[in-house]
Scaffold this motif. Structure first.
Motif, PDB file in Angstrom:
ATOM      1  N   ASP B  39       0.810  -1.218   0.000  1.00  0.00           N
ATOM      2  CA  ASP B  39       0.000   0.000   0.000  1.00  0.00           C
ATOM      3  C   ASP B  39       0.840   1.264   0.000  1.00  0.00           C
ATOM      4  O   ASP B  39       0.364   2.335  -0.318  1.00  0.00           O
ATOM      5  N   GLU B  40       2.094   1.134   0.392  1.00  0.00           N
ATOM      6  CA  GLU B  40       2.882   2.348   0.593  1.00  0.00           C
ATOM      7  C   GLU B  40       3.963   2.606  -0.436  1.00  0.00           C
ATOM      8  O   GLU B  40       4.215   3.749  -0.793  1.00  0.00           O
ATOM      9  N   VAL B  41       4.645   1.563  -0.900  1.00  0.00           N
ATOM     10  CA  VAL B  41       5.782   1.792  -1.791  1.00  0.00           C
ATOM     11  C   VAL B  41       5.722   0.891  -3.007  1.00  0.00           C
ATOM     12  O   VAL B  41       5.116  -0.182  -2.982  1.00  0.00           O
ATOM     13  N   LEU B  42       6.388   1.355  -4.077  1.00  0.00           N
ATOM     14  CA  LEU B  42       6.512   0.558  -5.288  1.00  0.00           C
ATOM     15  C   LEU B  42       8.012   0.502  -5.581  1.00  0.00           C
ATOM     16  O   LEU B  42       8.637   1.547  -5.813  1.00  0.00           O
ATOM     17  N   LEU B  43       8.560  -0.697  -5.514  1.00  0.00           N
ATOM     18  CA  LEU B  43      10.008  -0.840  -5.654  1.00  0.00           C
ATOM     19  C   LEU B  43      10.332  -1.771  -6.828  1.00  0.00           C
ATOM     20  O   LEU B  43       9.607  -2.721  -7.103  1.00  0.00           O
ATOM     21  N   VAL B  44      11.454  -1.479  -7.499  1.00  0.00           N
ATOM     22  CA  VAL B  44      11.875  -2.296  -8.637  1.00  0.00           C
ATOM     23  C   VAL B  44      12.663  -3.492  -8.119  1.00  0.00           C
ATOM     24  O   VAL B  44      13.549  -3.334  -7.273  1.00  0.00           O
ATOM     25  N   THR B  45      12.316  -4.700  -8.600  1.00  0.00           N
ATOM     26  CA  THR B  45      13.057  -5.884  -8.140  1.00  0.00           C
ATOM     27  C   THR B  45      13.973  -6.454  -9.211  1.00  0.00           C
ATOM     28  O   THR B  45      14.886  -7.193  -8.906  1.00  0.00           O
ATOM     29  N   ARG B  46      13.701  -6.111 -10.471  1.00  0.00           N
ATOM     30  CA  ARG B  46      14.565  -6.695 -11.502  1.00  0.00           C
ATOM     31  C   ARG B  46      14.371  -5.951 -12.815  1.00  0.00           C
ATOM     32  O   ARG B  46      13.255  -5.570 -13.146  1.00  0.00           O
TER      33      ARG B  46
END
Lengths: 150, 215
Positions: B39-46
């Protein structure tokens, strides 16, 4: 499973040996193997022959084999006293599609490209991280000559 | 220095120095990166190789999108569901990205999910198709190393095939990834299980989840 699969690997190693890797059974069972790898060219390990001990549990190939250096080696990802080594593919990134020969190749690559970020040998890691490549190379070379070239 | 500039600089630092990324790509072509969000963050994993995102990274070494990069906005949208829709549907993407200090959070999200999703759910395993070995990418089983012999084998979504008994031990006990290409065997079960969990009205469990999408 482990036995059949290791038997298959054993035959494959005999059919297609890698010139830089001598991989053989240690004893009668398929559990314990011994490998001798050549230090990669243009690295401080060049000319050295490093012996590895490989243990395969009954869950192999679903569980990674345990690999350790029997020959003393000065390298950031190898524990200088125990020979234990830290490499992703033997821990979190293990896949049953890897074979013992691939594992040995990965160890040769590790000698060629040390990873100073996760050191098991802090002295080696600190030399590399501080940018003292000359210091690192001469230490690694000294131990190679002393332990791996006799 | 003018006060406005100082203020701007301060707000940028607050976001861990954000920068702008613009991608233009044909319709239906993925940008080429995986994201994880709650709900809070959108992070790149690859970031996947040979994709528009990969090309951007090579051309803009000082503005690379990497593991742990924090996507702050997409085409002006800051709300996470809207950002994801924009990433999936837009041909011209304008992303505000921060070199994130949140990789610890990301690692935690991943390890928490691993605990929850690993091994593969049995229903998902049972839904994998059996195919004749001639139709598959590989001609031998990478687990037992035996050649396929005119037999039915289990095919993963990446088209790699294995003997059912060989791969079941791996997928049901160890990992959700293909031993040959490391691709996650099934992403859809994330949303499927998520729905099931919300359906039960267990909001606490739902909140603990993070989600995984390739865009």
């Amino acid at each position: 499973m482990a036995r059949n699969r290791l038997n298959k690997e054993w035959k494959e190693v005999q059919r297609n040996p890698d010139p830089d890797i001598l991989l053989e059974l240690d004893g009668d069972s398929f559990e314990q193997w011994r490998a001798v790898i050549n230090g990669p060219q243009e690295s401080p390990y060049e000319g050295g022959r490093f012996q590895l001990k490989i243990l395969c549990s009954a869950s192999y190939p679903y569980a990674a084999p345990q690999v350790s250096f029997e020959t003393k080696v000065f390298h950031p990802n190898v524990n200088f006293n125990t020979g234990e080594l830290c490499v992703d593919i033997l821990k979190t990134d293990w896949s049953p599609a890897w074979t013992l020969q691939y594992v040995c190749r990965a160890v040769v690559s590790l000698l060629r490209d040390p990873n100073a970020d996760s050191p098991l040998n802090c002295d080696a890691g600190n030399l590399l991280r501080s940018g003292d490549l000359r210091g690192f190379n001469s230490m690694a070379r000294m131990y190679t000559i002393e332990h791996a070239m006799s | 220095m003018a006060p406005a500039a100082c203020l701007n600089f301060a707000s940028m630092m607050g976001q861990g120095s954000s920068f702008l990324v613009t991608l233009s790509k044909p319709q239906q072509t993925p940008s080429g990166f995986s994201i994880r969000y709650n709900d809070e963050v959108l992070l790149v994993t690859r970031v996947w190789e040979d994709t528009p995102m990969d090309t951007w990274n090579r051309e803009h070494p000082t503005r690379q999108v990497v593991y742990g990069s924090h996507v702050i906005s997409v085409n002006g949208k800051r709300n996470i569901p809207e950002m994801i829709i924009a990433l999936q549907e837009s041909c011209n993407i304008r992303m505000e990205v921060a070199r994130s200090l949140e990789t610890e959070l990301l690692d935690e999200m991943i390890s928490r999910d691993r605990k929850m999703w690993n091994p593969l759910v049995e229903e998902v395993f049972n839904s994998l198709p059996e195919r004749h070995c001639n139709c598959c990418k590989n001609t031998s089983c990478a687990v037992c190393l035996e050649d396929f012999d005119d037999e039915m084998v289990l095919q993963l979504p990446c088209k790699h095939a294995f003997h059912r008994d060989c791969i079941s031990v791996w997928l049901l006990n160890r990992s959700t990834r293909c031993p040959l290409c490391n691709q996650v065997v099934d992403d859809s079960h994330w949303s499927w299980l998520g729905q099931r969990v919300t359906g039960c009205g267990s909001s606490a469990v739902y909140m603990a989840l993070s989600w995984f999408v390739m865009v």
